[in-house]
Scaffold this motif. Structure first.
Motif, PDB file in Angstrom:
ATOM      1  N   TYR A  85      53.867  10.178 -33.810  1.00  0.00           N
ATOM      2  CA  TYR A  85      52.503  10.335 -34.317  1.00  0.00           C
ATOM      3  C   TYR A  85      51.534  10.559 -33.156  1.00  0.00           C
ATOM      4  CZ  TYR A  85      48.168   9.143 -36.832  1.00  0.00           C
ATOM      5  OH  TYR A  85      46.914   9.143 -37.361  1.00  0.00           O
ATOM      6  N   THR A  90      53.697   6.315 -30.544  1.00  0.00           N
ATOM      7  CA  THR A  90      55.045   6.452 -31.102  1.00  0.00           C
ATOM      8  C   THR A  90      55.793   7.676 -30.588  1.00  0.00           C
ATOM      9  OG1 THR A  90      53.961   7.356 -33.065  1.00  0.00           O
ATOM     10  CG2 THR A  90      54.734   5.093 -33.193  1.00  0.00           C
ATOM     11  N   GLY A 135      54.085   5.897 -36.687  1.00  0.00           N
ATOM     12  CA  GLY A 135      53.457   4.814 -37.444  1.00  0.00           C
ATOM     13  C   GLY A 135      54.115   3.477 -37.198  1.00  0.00           C
ATOM     14  N   THR A 136      53.325   2.470 -36.948  1.00  0.00           N
ATOM     15  CA  THR A 136      53.856   1.114 -36.924  1.00  0.00           C
ATOM     16  C   THR A 136      54.146   0.693 -38.364  1.00  0.00           C
ATOM     17  OG1 THR A 136      51.595   0.242 -36.988  1.00  0.00           O
ATOM     18  CG2 THR A 136      52.610   0.483 -34.823  1.00  0.00           C
ATOM     19  N   GLY A 139      51.630   1.082 -41.122  1.00  0.00           N
ATOM     20  CA  GLY A 139      50.604   1.985 -40.607  1.00  0.00           C
ATOM     21  C   GLY A 139      50.746   3.384 -41.163  1.00  0.00           C
ATOM     22  N   ASP A 140      50.539   4.386 -40.294  1.00  0.00           N
ATOM     23  CA  ASP A 140      50.534   5.786 -40.719  1.00  0.00           C
ATOM     24  C   ASP A 140      51.856   6.196 -41.360  1.00  0.00           C
ATOM     25  OD1 ASP A 140      49.573   8.707 -40.513  1.00  0.00           O
ATOM     26  OD2 ASP A 140      51.510   8.723 -39.466  1.00  0.00           O
ATOM     27  N   GLN A 141      51.751   6.984 -42.438  1.00  0.00           N
ATOM     28  CA  GLN A 141      52.938   7.547 -43.080  1.00  0.00           C
ATOM     29  C   GLN A 141      52.906   9.068 -43.126  1.00  0.00           C
ATOM     30  OE1 GLN A 141      53.996   5.828 -46.875  1.00  0.00           O
ATOM     31  NE2 GLN A 141      53.279   3.789 -46.325  1.00  0.00           N
ATOM     32  N   SER A 143      52.222  11.410 -41.013  1.00  0.00           N
ATOM     33  CA  SER A 143      52.859  12.171 -39.942  1.00  0.00           C
ATOM     34  C   SER A 143      54.364  12.275 -40.174  1.00  0.00           C
ATOM     35  CB  SER A 143      52.578  11.528 -38.583  1.00  0.00           C
ATOM     36  OG  SER A 143      53.212  10.264 -38.471  1.00  0.00           O
ATOM     37  N   ASN A 165      57.782   4.165 -39.370  1.00  0.00           N
ATOM     38  CA  ASN A 165      57.238   3.183 -40.318  1.00  0.00           C
ATOM     39  C   ASN A 165      58.253   2.872 -41.427  1.00  0.00           C
ATOM     40  OD1 ASN A 165      55.793   1.818 -42.309  1.00  0.00           O
ATOM     41  ND2 ASN A 165      53.981   3.119 -42.122  1.00  0.00           N
ATOM     42  N   ASN A 188      62.253   0.591 -37.214  1.00  0.00           N
ATOM     43  CA  ASN A 188      61.162   1.270 -36.512  1.00  0.00           C
ATOM     44  C   ASN A 188      61.243   1.020 -35.001  1.00  0.00           C
ATOM     45  OD1 ASN A 188      58.766   2.484 -35.782  1.00  0.00           O
ATOM     46  ND2 ASN A 188      57.503   1.373 -37.259  1.00  0.00           N
TER      47      ASN A 188
END
Length: 474
Positions: A85, A90, A135-136, A139-141, A143, A165, A188
């Motif tokens: 991301y 990441t 993404g942690t 967190g972000d999905q 991407s 993630n 992850n």
């Protein structure tokens, strides 16, 4: 017939090495080693020749082993692309995981990379493995979903290791598999911004390495020989050995900070393990974990090698700069050095002969190591950065100044005396400038190429491997 406890093969692009170890009480002892040219057309011939040569060295007739293990770099390292991301988070984490596993990372793609360019990269490189992070956890999905669609559009034939993630992984897997892409899910690689979880993804890369190298002639036969059904990448084995030696096991302490320099014909690899960093609090790690805060770190300089990449050393430092490392100068000598490295590029199997070639090799080795170490290590800041809280003289990046042991491995060291080998490294460390390099460390020469064997044995016999390593490298 002689029975030994361990036989450990290493199938390289040029040579196949074989080392034998036997148990003496609670300790493993090095019995002997041999090598034979790697036979690319059928690797099993090289394996058999290395074994036959070892039997001659030991003078004992046929050898049997309780455990047979193996590493390999014969496939040249798997081609790998890391996708993530944010470039500093990441995407960078994906790269570090790939490097620690011994793969060849050819491109790092972040969410900031234009989609068309991502597609072009995947189509041109045709990676064996795509490590898909992003993404942690929690967190972000988006991407991950977008990159999964790009991979499908690129019609990638490699495997995708899904390491982003965890809440998005099931949908990512569905997108990829609907496009006919082979996948593997692992935890992850960066579950929080303070944590880098390397081992599950590293193991997945090793498993893919096994699957792909068995396509080469004879390597399927190697897999049949090994006791644990694993053939791991040689650079990964070296890093695992360094980690074991530095950090120890629950039953036995390690040696603490450690640096490994692997100087080859094509690359110069630097591995550093700093166990003290494992004790840092989240506040000490900073907002995002970075190179200087990782316990283990590996860099590969693909343009710094003593044969295939010898021209890269001269191009980087200049012919006069290389010659200065051994106290030489002059336009005529510079021309001769340039001619020599171009010759080595076309004849990588050449063994130096004569005083001048030996001096040139020494100068190239000193330069390659100095450049590789300065790229691996951090530096002392020269200016102010109020945003980062940096003032002149403060350390930035990976601080190796307290490392007390440096282990060196490579063909030039195997064929030189230990005194000559140590002199090369001492000269490479002599002018650190602003770089955070070790101060007067103990320099240990791995003449018998034991590091890769320690890493191989450590997979299932960590305490045996550590005792063996402590015996040789302490």
């Amino acid at each position: 017939m002689i029975e030994v406890s361990f036989l450990v093969y290493d199938v390289g692009s040029t040579y196949t090495k074989l080392s034998a170890f036997n148990r003496n009480g609670n300790l493993l002892e090095f019995v002997g080693r041999s090598q034979a040219p790697t036979t690319v057309q059928n690797i099993e011939i090289g394996l058999n020749n290395a074994r036959s040569n070892l039997e001659k060295v030991l003078g004992s007739g046929p050898i049997s082993a309780r455990f047979t293990l193996a590493t390999s770099s014969a496939a040249g390292g798997l081609r790998m692309v890391a996708m993530g991301y944010m470039p500093r988070v990441t995407a960078k984490a994906a790269k570090e995981v790939a490097m620690s596993a011994g793969a060849r990372v050819l491109e790092i793609i972040s969410f900031e990379t234009p989609v068309d360019f991502r597609l072009q990269i995947l189509k041109e490189i045709k990676p064996d493995i795509i490590l898909l992070a992003g993404g942690t956890d929690g967190g972000d999905q988006e991407s991950l979903f977008e990159n999964a669609k790009v991979i499908v559009q690129a019609e990638s034939s490699g495997v995708v290791i899904i390491a982003g993630n965890n809440e998005a992984q099931a949908k990512v897997e569905e997108i990829l598999e609907s496009g006919g892409i082979r996948t593997q899910r692992v935890p992850n690689v960066m579950p929080t911004i303070h944590e880098l979880k390397v081992k599950p993804a590293r193991e997945a890369i090793h498993q893919e390495f096994i699957r792909q190298i068995t396509r080469a002639k004879g390597l399927g036969a190697l897999l049949e020989k090994v006791s644990n059904r694993k053939v791991i990448p040689t650079p990964g084995a070296v890093l695992m050995a360094a980690e074991l030696l530095a950090m120890g096991t629950p039953e036995q302490d390690g040696l603490d900070g450690l640096l490994v320099i692997d100087l080859g014909g094509a690359t110069t690899d630097v591995h550093s393990v700093l166990p003290s960093l494992a004790k840092l609090s989240n506040e000490e790690k900073g907002l995002v974990i970075s190179n200087e805060k990782q316990v283990s770190y590996r860099t590969v300089e693909g343009n710094l090698g003593l044969r295939v990449s010898a021209t890269g050393i001269v191009e980087t430092a200049g012919a006069s700069g290389v010659l200065a490392k051994v106290g030489l100068e002059g336009e005529e000598l510079s021309k001769e050095l340039i001619n020599y490295v171009h010759f080595l590029e076309s004849e990588p199997e050449h063994l130096s002969s004569g005083d001048q070639e030996h001096i040139f090799d020494k100068a190239l080795a000193i330069t390659a190591i100095e450049l590789a170490l300065k790229r691996h290590a951090g530096y002392l800041a020269q200016g102010f950065d109020p945003v980062m809280g940096i003032i002149p003289g403060s350390p930035v990046g990976r601080d190796l100044r307290r490392v007390e042991r440096v282990i060196i491995v490579g063909g030039i060291f195997a064929h030189a005396s230990e005194e000559q080998s140590r002199e090369i490294v001492k000269k490479a460390l002599a002018n650190p400038g602003i770089s955070l390099l070790p101060h007067d460390p103990a320099i240990i020469v791995d003449k018998n190429y034991l590091l890769y064997t320690v890493g191989a044995i450590a997979q299932d016999h960590a305490n045996d491997a550590l005792a063996l390593a402590l015996d040789f490298f302490n």
